[in-house]
Design an enzyme around this catalytic site. Sequence first.
Site, short mmCIF file in Angstrom:
data_model
loop_
_atom_site.label_atom_id
_atom_site.label_comp_id
_atom_site.label_asym_id
_atom_site.label_seq_id
_atom_site.Cartn_x
_atom_site.Cartn_y
_atom_site.Cartn_z
N ASN A 6 32.73 -31.82 43.45
CA ASN A 6 32.28 -30.83 44.42
C ASN A 6 32.32 -31.45 45.81
O ASN A 6 31.36 -32.09 46.25
CB ASN A 6 30.86 -30.36 44.07
CG ASN A 6 30.41 -29.19 44.93
OD1 ASN A 6 31.08 -28.81 45.87
ND2 ASN A 6 29.26 -28.63 44.60
N ASN A 49 30.62 -24.01 49.68
CA ASN A 49 31.38 -22.89 49.12
C ASN A 49 31.08 -22.65 47.63
O ASN A 49 31.82 -21.92 46.96
CB ASN A 49 32.89 -23.09 49.33
CG ASN A 49 33.45 -24.30 48.60
OD1 ASN A 49 32.88 -24.79 47.64
ND2 ASN A 49 34.59 -24.81 49.08
N ASP A 50 30.02 -23.22 47.12
CA ASP A 50 29.70 -23.04 45.69
C ASP A 50 29.51 -21.57 45.34
O ASP A 50 29.86 -21.13 44.23
CB ASP A 50 28.43 -23.81 45.32
CG ASP A 50 28.66 -25.32 45.31
OD1 ASP A 50 29.79 -25.74 45.58
OD2 ASP A 50 27.70 -26.06 45.03
N GLY A 63 30.91 -25.71 40.63
CA GLY A 63 31.04 -26.01 42.05
C GLY A 63 32.16 -26.95 42.45
O GLY A 63 32.34 -27.22 43.64
N ASP A 114 35.78 -28.25 43.56
CA ASP A 114 36.66 -27.54 44.50
C ASP A 114 37.84 -28.41 44.94
O ASP A 114 37.99 -29.55 44.50
CB ASP A 114 35.86 -27.05 45.70
CG ASP A 114 35.04 -28.15 46.37
OD1 ASP A 114 35.45 -29.32 46.31
OD2 ASP A 114 33.97 -27.83 46.94
N ASP A 125 51.38 -20.69 31.87
CA ASP A 125 50.45 -20.39 30.79
C ASP A 125 51.07 -19.39 29.81
O ASP A 125 51.80 -18.48 30.21
CB ASP A 125 49.18 -19.80 31.41
CG ASP A 125 48.09 -19.55 30.40
OD1 ASP A 125 47.59 -20.54 29.84
OD2 ASP A 125 47.75 -18.38 30.18
N GLU A 174 53.98 -23.39 28.39
CA GLU A 174 53.09 -23.57 27.25
C GLU A 174 53.64 -22.76 26.07
O GLU A 174 53.53 -21.54 26.04
CB GLU A 174 51.68 -23.10 27.59
CG GLU A 174 50.70 -23.30 26.43
CD GLU A 174 49.37 -22.59 26.62
OE1 GLU A 174 48.36 -23.11 26.12
OE2 GLU A 174 49.35 -21.52 27.27
#
Length: 641
Positions: free
Chosen positions: A160, A165-166, A185, A187, A352, A381
């Site tokens: 974090n 910006n949490d 949190g 980032d 993905d 994937e």
Amino acid sequence: MKRFFHYHRPSRFNKPSRIIKPAAIINPGRFLTLFICLTFLNSSSAQPLKTEPPFWFSQMHNPELQIMFYGPNISKYNVTVSNNIPITSIAKTENPNYIFVTIDTKNVPPSQLIFSFIDGKKTGFTQKYELKARRKDSALRKGYDSSDALYLIMPDRFSNGNPANDNTSDTSEKSNRTNDHGRHGGDIQGIINHLDYLESLGITTVWNTPLCEDNDPRGSYHGYAQSDLYKIDPRYGTNEDYLKLSSELHKRKMKLVLDYVTNHWGAEHWMIKDLPSYDWIHQFPGYAQSNYRMTTQFDTNASDIDTKYCVDGWFVKSMPDLNQSNPLVLNYLIQNAIWWIEYADLDGFRVDTYSYNDKEGISKWTKAILDEYPYFNIAGEVWMHDQAQMAYWQRDSKIGAIENYNSHLPTLMDFTLHDAISQAFSEDNPSWDKGMIRIYENFTNDFLYPDINSILVFAENHDTQRFNHIYKNNLANYKMAMALIATVRGIPQLYYGSEIGMAGDKDKKGDGDIRRDFPGGWIGDSQNAFSDSGRDATQKEFFDYTSKLFNWRKAKSVIHSGKTKHYIPENNVYVYFRYDDFDTIMVIINNSASEQTTKTERFAESIKSSKTGTNIITGKSIELNQNITIAPKTALILELK
């Protein structure tokens, strides 16, 4: 890919409606889709809400742009564009809030364009749009390859760097570190803060799980249910923060990989709430779950209904399944991917759930990107447990060619090797099919792959059981696995925290437990494992071995592109060589619980005239003209002289 469930409110197009076919069917392999979104204050005036993408680039390989404008009843307008740029087609869907305008930007320099929306003889509104200059030699960018080592980060759980910006007013889920399945949190700034740590570990390339906005009310931290494909989630930072991450990596001659999702969006995506067309997503009507049987994509005996439910079924209820066979959908995905490459100066994608897509659509998507960037890399994937089934999905596969299919996908993830690694090191007493023979047998099928060096090898990732949980933080087992990953063919990938012994129990506690917070990533953490002084004795042993191994690997072209020769394991000891015209590396992995002696005369064809080998970890020299005794549960990597 994170699987989780919550109720998805069906779209207003939750039952079949009259389909108005587009005025022009666009070839996704040739056209790009530019989405400009507008919101109207009233029927006679308009102000832009946002533009998707916010800008584009001149002098692209593909000069055609298909622009989607969005607003109440916008399809009633006629559209013109400045600079004498021709409009080649206009398409409308059954939703009057959308209009698709195709223009040709060939030979148009960087400039400002103005689109005019005309009702009768009156201009209702105009919209500015910018074509920017490309980076120098942008099309020639070189993606990650077998000379690199990837580090997979779950950003919310790594560090974090900006607690401010949490939580944000425009996102639903709030930070709560006590919730294993919620946001904690971490980032982008937290990643930037620890690039020196990654460099010291021997990492050359960073792969983050998705960073675009995921505004699901819960479980949004993994990012696979995206709600805005042009906006970094504000709890991770800003688009400018992502550009800073890219720039800081490139200053260190490191690379950045974006985790891209073509198969689905999140239920909170604005277009899902007001679908351009009923067939923008797969509907049955409404929701139906995938059967996850990817073999139906090529099984000549498969029923049509089983194939449909694999490809068209939703991964989970919260992730509406995109219809890549719709050319407008496919164009959107192609353009969005190219925009991120150009804008953020990317070095590669990991895609993905690659094999759940419409296979013709995903082939066109992949080819369109590589037509624009021939040396870019994309890893898909394809989570299957048979080498022939996986090899089907690699570019120029002879298996795919049987039915005239080519995915154009450069790189696959080696899930069969992962399967073997997850079992072999607990099998101290070998048998016909247990112990190191599992590893050996995996490589006997390398002939199936068109490009065996372009395959991602790993012991764990963000969806699998943690290696250090399976093996109870056994350092010896970890060293054997890392020695293998670092020296076999392909592109090695580490999962964050593995290098300090991080564990977690996916089976009992769920995905959140295999995505624990990295110790030291948060203010107030009792321990900081990012620093040498902050690691305990066990963490230090894990880290030091990993760092020594992968820093050594950086300069070894024989590992990056050499050939492999291996020998059938005896007494649970696996011996293989990586070699080219200049160098030879000998790897001995003793997975036995007892000391073993290998007779070097058996390997004469690989040792040749070499007299000694240097242990790359200890620096000690070992004579090759006599038998080599190796301690139990030990990997030995020798540079032959």
